[in-house]
Design an enzyme around this catalytic site. Structure first.
Site, PDB file in Angstrom:
ATOM      1  N   LEU A  38      -2.716  -0.792  32.387  1.00  0.00           N
ATOM      2  CA  LEU A  38      -2.587   0.610  32.771  1.00  0.00           C
ATOM      3  C   LEU A  38      -1.149   1.053  32.493  1.00  0.00           C
ATOM      4  CD1 LEU A  38      -4.431   0.691  36.242  1.00  0.00           C
ATOM      5  CD2 LEU A  38      -5.292   1.524  34.038  1.00  0.00           C
ATOM      6  N   GLY A 179      17.530   4.341  12.142  1.00  0.00           N
ATOM      7  CA  GLY A 179      18.459   4.937  13.119  1.00  0.00           C
ATOM      8  C   GLY A 179      17.816   6.107  13.839  1.00  0.00           C
ATOM      9  N   VAL A 181      15.234   7.188  17.386  1.00  0.00           N
ATOM     10  CA  VAL A 181      15.448   7.099  18.835  1.00  0.00           C
ATOM     11  C   VAL A 181      15.435   5.644  19.309  1.00  0.00           C
ATOM     12  CG1 VAL A 181      14.811   8.163  21.003  1.00  0.00           C
ATOM     13  CG2 VAL A 181      14.083   9.203  18.899  1.00  0.00           C
ATOM     14  N   ILE A 182      14.449   4.863  18.848  1.00  0.00           N
ATOM     15  CA  ILE A 182      14.383   3.465  19.283  1.00  0.00           C
ATOM     16  C   ILE A 182      15.629   2.730  18.807  1.00  0.00           C
ATOM     17  CG2 ILE A 182      13.136   1.267  18.985  1.00  0.00           C
ATOM     18  CD1 ILE A 182      10.544   2.773  19.041  1.00  0.00           C
ATOM     19  N   GLU A 201      20.111   2.988   8.117  1.00  0.00           N
ATOM     20  CA  GLU A 201      19.236   4.168   8.179  1.00  0.00           C
ATOM     21  C   GLU A 201      19.077   4.753   6.777  1.00  0.00           C
ATOM     22  OE1 GLU A 201      17.292   6.160  10.259  1.00  0.00           O
ATOM     23  OE2 GLU A 201      17.125   7.435   8.484  1.00  0.00           O
ATOM     24  N   HIS A 441      29.589  22.712  43.086  1.00  0.00           N
ATOM     25  CA  HIS A 441      30.831  22.115  42.587  1.00  0.00           C
ATOM     26  C   HIS A 441      31.150  20.866  43.398  1.00  0.00           C
ATOM     27  CE1 HIS A 441      34.895  21.840  41.018  1.00  0.00           C
ATOM     28  NE2 HIS A 441      35.323  21.707  42.260  1.00  0.00           N
TER      29      HIS A 441
HETATM   30  P1  FAD Z   1       0.058   5.012  24.694  1.00  0.00           P
HETATM   31  O1  FAD Z   1       1.099   5.059  25.741  1.00  0.00           O
HETATM   32  O2  FAD Z   1       0.334   4.286  23.449  1.00  0.00           O
HETATM   33  O3  FAD Z   1      -1.269   4.501  25.384  1.00  0.00           O
HETATM   34  C1  FAD Z   1      -2.433   4.231  24.667  1.00  0.00           C
HETATM   35  C2  FAD Z   1      -3.240   3.181  25.417  1.00  0.00           C
HETATM   36  O4  FAD Z   1      -4.505   3.085  24.816  1.00  0.00           O
HETATM   37  C3  FAD Z   1      -2.625   1.789  25.346  1.00  0.00           C
HETATM   38  O5  FAD Z   1      -2.546   1.237  26.631  1.00  0.00           O
HETATM   39  C4  FAD Z   1      -3.602   0.997  24.466  1.00  0.00           C
HETATM   40  O6  FAD Z   1      -3.665  -0.362  24.848  1.00  0.00           O
HETATM   41  C5  FAD Z   1      -4.902   1.720  24.777  1.00  0.00           C
HETATM   42  N1  FAD Z   1      -5.923   1.594  23.706  1.00  0.00           N
HETATM   43  C6  FAD Z   1      -5.747   1.764  22.376  1.00  0.00           C
HETATM   44  N2  FAD Z   1      -6.936   1.655  21.733  1.00  0.00           N
HETATM   45  C7  FAD Z   1      -7.869   1.402  22.683  1.00  0.00           C
HETATM   46  C8  FAD Z   1      -9.272   1.206  22.645  1.00  0.00           C
HETATM   47  N3  FAD Z   1      -9.975   1.284  21.504  1.00  0.00           N
HETATM   48  N4  FAD Z   1      -9.897   0.948  23.814  1.00  0.00           N
HETATM   49  C9  FAD Z   1      -9.219   0.900  24.992  1.00  0.00           C
HETATM   50  N5  FAD Z   1      -7.903   1.102  25.073  1.00  0.00           N
HETATM   51  C10 FAD Z   1      -7.233   1.354  23.945  1.00  0.00           C
HETATM   52  N6  FAD Z   1       8.717   8.549  25.283  1.00  0.00           N
HETATM   53  C11 FAD Z   1       9.396   9.316  26.158  1.00  0.00           C
HETATM   54  O7  FAD Z   1       8.965  10.431  26.457  1.00  0.00           O
HETATM   55  N7  FAD Z   1      10.552   8.867  26.737  1.00  0.00           N
HETATM   56  C12 FAD Z   1      11.081   7.660  26.451  1.00  0.00           C
HETATM   57  O8  FAD Z   1      12.115   7.296  26.994  1.00  0.00           O
HETATM   58  C13 FAD Z   1      10.391   6.829  25.515  1.00  0.00           C
HETATM   59  N8  FAD Z   1      10.866   5.610  25.204  1.00  0.00           N
HETATM   60  C14 FAD Z   1      10.169   4.821  24.347  1.00  0.00           C
HETATM   61  C15 FAD Z   1      10.682   3.569  24.014  1.00  0.00           C
HETATM   62  C16 FAD Z   1      10.012   2.744  23.139  1.00  0.00           C
HETATM   63  C17 FAD Z   1      10.577   1.388  22.803  1.00  0.00           C
HETATM   64  C18 FAD Z   1       8.767   3.171  22.596  1.00  0.00           C
HETATM   65  C19 FAD Z   1       8.001   2.275  21.681  1.00  0.00           C
HETATM   66  C20 FAD Z   1       8.248   4.414  22.903  1.00  0.00           C
HETATM   67  C21 FAD Z   1       8.950   5.257  23.766  1.00  0.00           C
HETATM   68  N9  FAD Z   1       8.489   6.529  24.084  1.00  0.00           N
HETATM   69  C22 FAD Z   1       9.194   7.320  24.949  1.00  0.00           C
HETATM   70  C23 FAD Z   1       7.247   7.066  23.506  1.00  0.00           C
HETATM   71  C24 FAD Z   1       6.085   6.951  24.512  1.00  0.00           C
HETATM   72  O9  FAD Z   1       5.962   5.615  24.942  1.00  0.00           O
HETATM   73  C25 FAD Z   1       4.805   7.420  23.865  1.00  0.00           C
HETATM   74  O10 FAD Z   1       4.993   8.702  23.311  1.00  0.00           O
HETATM   75  C26 FAD Z   1       3.675   7.491  24.885  1.00  0.00           C
HETATM   76  O11 FAD Z   1       3.464   6.238  25.483  1.00  0.00           O
HETATM   77  C27 FAD Z   1       2.390   7.984  24.230  1.00  0.00           C
HETATM   78  O12 FAD Z   1       1.395   8.048  25.193  1.00  0.00           O
HETATM   79  P2  FAD Z   1      -0.154   7.954  24.821  1.00  0.00           P
HETATM   80  O13 FAD Z   1      -0.879   8.069  26.120  1.00  0.00           O
HETATM   81  O14 FAD Z   1      -0.475   8.887  23.736  1.00  0.00           O
HETATM   82  O15 FAD Z   1      -0.362   6.501  24.205  1.00  0.00           O
HETATM   83  P1  NAD Z   2      11.861   7.651  14.588  1.00  0.00           P
HETATM   84  O1  NAD Z   2      10.946   8.437  13.756  1.00  0.00           O
HETATM   85  O2  NAD Z   2      12.588   8.303  15.707  1.00  0.00           O
HETATM   86  O3  NAD Z   2      12.979   6.999  13.673  1.00  0.00           O
HETATM   87  C1  NAD Z   2      12.715   6.175  12.587  1.00  0.00           C
HETATM   88  C2  NAD Z   2      13.919   6.176  11.674  1.00  0.00           C
HETATM   89  O4  NAD Z   2      13.752   5.164  10.711  1.00  0.00           O
HETATM   90  C3  NAD Z   2      14.105   7.489  10.930  1.00  0.00           C
HETATM   91  O5  NAD Z   2      15.431   7.939  11.086  1.00  0.00           O
HETATM   92  C4  NAD Z   2      13.793   7.124   9.474  1.00  0.00           C
HETATM   93  O6  NAD Z   2      14.535   7.862   8.556  1.00  0.00           O
HETATM   94  C5  NAD Z   2      14.174   5.662   9.456  1.00  0.00           C
HETATM   95  N1  NAD Z   2      13.519   4.852   8.425  1.00  0.00           N
HETATM   96  C6  NAD Z   2      12.222   4.887   8.028  1.00  0.00           C
HETATM   97  N2  NAD Z   2      11.983   3.937   7.088  1.00  0.00           N
HETATM   98  C7  NAD Z   2      13.156   3.301   6.892  1.00  0.00           C
HETATM   99  C8  NAD Z   2      13.565   2.218   6.061  1.00  0.00           C
HETATM  100  N3  NAD Z   2      12.690   1.581   5.266  1.00  0.00           N
HETATM  101  N4  NAD Z   2      14.852   1.830   6.100  1.00  0.00           N
HETATM  102  C9  NAD Z   2      15.739   2.445   6.911  1.00  0.00           C
HETATM  103  N5  NAD Z   2      15.411   3.462   7.726  1.00  0.00           N
HETATM  104  C10 NAD Z   2      14.143   3.880   7.725  1.00  0.00           C
HETATM  105  O7  NAD Z   2      10.996   6.399  15.088  1.00  0.00           O
HETATM  106  P2  NAD Z   2      11.337   5.261  16.143  1.00  0.00           P
HETATM  107  O8  NAD Z   2      12.776   5.218  16.448  1.00  0.00           O
HETATM  108  O9  NAD Z   2      10.645   4.050  15.629  1.00  0.00           O
HETATM  109  O10 NAD Z   2      10.582   5.773  17.434  1.00  0.00           O
HETATM  110  C11 NAD Z   2       9.164   6.021  17.411  1.00  0.00           C
HETATM  111  C12 NAD Z   2       8.782   7.098  18.381  1.00  0.00           C
HETATM  112  O11 NAD Z   2       8.994   6.670  19.716  1.00  0.00           O
HETATM  113  C13 NAD Z   2       9.623   8.344  18.184  1.00  0.00           C
HETATM  114  O12 NAD Z   2       8.803   9.332  17.632  1.00  0.00           O
HETATM  115  C14 NAD Z   2      10.100   8.748  19.517  1.00  0.00           C
HETATM  116  O13 NAD Z   2       9.620  10.019  19.850  1.00  0.00           O
HETATM  117  C15 NAD Z   2       9.499   7.727  20.495  1.00  0.00           C
HETATM  118  N6  NAD Z   2      10.609   7.258  21.353  1.00  0.00           N
HETATM  119  C16 NAD Z   2      11.153   8.129  22.238  1.00  0.00           C
HETATM  120  C17 NAD Z   2      12.210   7.733  23.025  1.00  0.00           C
HETATM  121  C18 NAD Z   2      12.793   8.715  23.985  1.00  0.00           C
HETATM  122  O14 NAD Z   2      12.196   9.736  24.230  1.00  0.00           O
HETATM  123  N7  NAD Z   2      13.965   8.455  24.550  1.00  0.00           N
HETATM  124  C19 NAD Z   2      12.726   6.454  22.919  1.00  0.00           C
HETATM  125  C20 NAD Z   2      12.176   5.601  21.983  1.00  0.00           C
HETATM  126  C21 NAD Z   2      11.092   6.012  21.216  1.00  0.00           C
END
Ligand code: FAD
Ligand code: NAD
Length: 454
Positions: A38, A179, A181-182, A201, A441
């Protein structure tokens, strides 16, 4: 006989489980199908684990640098195994919270992989096979890390964010491909631990979809923390070095360069997860893997909706939740309650980065004449007394009316303060109206008063 529901939600991430609660509250008999934990990516492999680890690593960096604040702690040290243990406790606690919410709202949770076997049927493959009859279906299956076809990307210690978040040993030298967000959040985590980080990047700057000044400032700040950023760089290959190291070769300014590291994070985006989702004969329209939906989140089957990362767009947890709430409203013929016109985007680096609405360039590209207002946080009392890095707040307003169109912030608590601008944009507020508010403030939010008055 099949279990029968008004709505079956597939995927229990922030999109799916929030939609399931909303659906139950509207009186629909609701089922939620999940094949992992979950909370989805956000709680288990995304937002929460990164920020939990970051909370520890930032504290460590602060402790190492607090002597001149009059605090002496001896030699600060960290233990990544313990940081990981605490992270697991945090995730457990939050997962239990979601499980309780499911129970409280009488949502039937099915553990297993859901596939849509007909327009009104979801088959759950768990310990046993269960068929659910559904008036409506909501796909919320999220996304998974993308892996580019780089030679050597399958070597050990070339990892994605899922693996790096669970690692109990720290790579002292880490290369990050991508380069975005991740990439930037992991660069912050690893540099706070004193590791050497190299970001590679492809585009001309990191965080390329954000305001240019943000990327420039971040690059300068990270450079002081042992993070090298190479832009317009193309990764050619990864090969094994000596003693278990890895060599990442990349082309920058037409010259082949290389960096020797202990681990490589590949963070080049995430792809929609539809693996095994559609049963035979189900032809749901997709575009490069993303499910196509209309403005009400309906797929080409009008009773099958999709939201969150699986439909592409802005892949953020709060966006997935908002889309889920809007999709459920449409199912019960209500007006969509959430305004999708002002979506905040935050990056949890130090200092934090947050944006909402239009940047100056975006407004101008859309043919809108704007004024911009900027305040440097180096003059903000709270920023000085709490020893913050340089930062700023920028506001974009419509020239004719003074209506707030966007804001870009890079400063302490930017990720909290950005909501003031989200509220202003959603409510159609002007610079003068934001200026009329008294902010306490000394706070960082006084910077907002200064920016809208600038
Ligand atoms: P998910 O969270 O991916 O959930 C989908 C769920 O569906 C999963 O649990 C999966 O196991 C399940 N599922 C898939 N297929 C099936 C199936 N066929 N049957 C049953 N279950 C299934 N976003 C932010 O807003 N702030 C952040 O700080 C942030 N940090 C992030 C950091 C990282 C490292 C990563 C990878 C992502 C981050 N994100 C962040 C992005 C955020 O996690 C996603 O945008 C968000 O989780 C998407 O939600 P969702 O419900 O669409 O899908
Ligand atoms: P991203 O789309 O933010 O960044 C990917 C980067 O990789 C881009 O700048 C792109 O130009 C570069 N890239 C692509 N192919 C490449 C290559 N072959 N060599 C070098 N650079 C290359 O994707 P992400 O950082 O993987 O994150 C995935 C998603 O997760 C994002 O869409 C973001 O919204 C979400 N996320 C959000 C947060 C947050 O909200 N704080 C944190 C982490 C992730």
């Amino acid at each position: 006989m099949a279990d029968t529901f008004d709505l079956v939600v597939i995927g229990a991430g922030p999109g799916g489980y929030v939609a399931a609660i909303e659906s139950a509250k509207k009186g629909m008999k609701t089922a939620l199908v999940e094949n992992r934990e979950l909370g989805g990516t956000c709680l288990n492999r995304g937002c929460i684990p990164t920020k939990t680890i970051m909370h520890s690593t930032e504290l460590f960096a602060e402790l190492k640098a607090c002597e001149h604040l009059g605090i002496h702690v001896g030699e600060a040290s960290y233990n990544m195994e313990e940081i990981q243990e605490r992270k697991e406790e945090v995730l457990d606690q939050l997962r239990s919270g979601i499980a309780m919410l499911m129970k409280k709202n009488k949502i039937s949770v099915y553990e297993g992989t859901g596939s849509i076997t007909s327009p009104h049927e979801v088959t759950v493959q768990g310990e046993e096979t269960t068929v659910l009859a559904a008036e409506k279906i909501l796909i919320a299956t999220g996304s998974v890390p993308a892996m580019p076809p780089i030679p050597g990307a399958d070597l050990p210690n070339v990892v994605n964010s899922d693996a790096l978040l669970n690692r109990k040993k720290v790579y002292q030298r880490l290369a990050i491909i991508g380069g975005g967000v991740i990439g930037m959040e992991f660069a912050s985590i690893y540099s706070a631990l004193g590791c050497q980080v190299t970001v590679i990047e492809a585009l001309d700057r990191v965080l390329a979809n954000m305001d240019k000044e943000i990327a420039q400032n971040l690059k300068m700040i990270l450079k002081k923390r042992n993070v090298e950023i190479h832009t317009k760089a193309k990764v050619e290959e990864i090969v094994e070095g000596t003693d278990g190291t890895l060599i990442c070769r990349y082309t920058e300014k037409e010259a082949l360069q290389e960096v020797e590291v202990d681990g490589i994070l590949v963070a080049v985006g995430r792809r929609a997860n539809t693996d095994g989702l559609f049963g035979e004969g189900m032809e749901i329209s997709t575009d490069r893997g993303k499910i196509l939906v209309n403005e009400n989140y309906q797929t080409n089957y009008s009773n099958i909706y999709a939201i969150g990362d699986v439909i592409g767009g802005i892949q953020l947890a709060h966006v997935a939740s908002a889309e889920g709430i809007n999709a459920v409203a449409h199912m019960v013929n209500e007006k969509l309650p959430i305004n999708m016109g002002a979506i905040p985007g935050c990056v949890y680096t130090n200092p934090e980065i947050a944006t909402v609405g239009l940047s100056k360039e975006e407004a101008e590209a859309a043919g809108i004449s704007v004024t911009t207002h900027k305040y440097a946080m180096s003059a903000n009392g709270k920023s000085v007394l709490s020893n913050q890095e340089r930062g700023f707040i920028k506001v974009v307003a419509e020239a004719e009316t003074g209506k707030i169109l966007g804001a870009q912030m890079m400063c302490a608590r930017a990720t909290d303060m950005i909501s003031e601008f989200g509220t202003a944009i959603t409510g159609g507020m002007t610079l003068a109206e934001m200026r009329s508010v008294i902010r306490p403030h000394p706070t960082f939010s006084e910077g907002i008063t200064e920016a809208v008055s600038a």
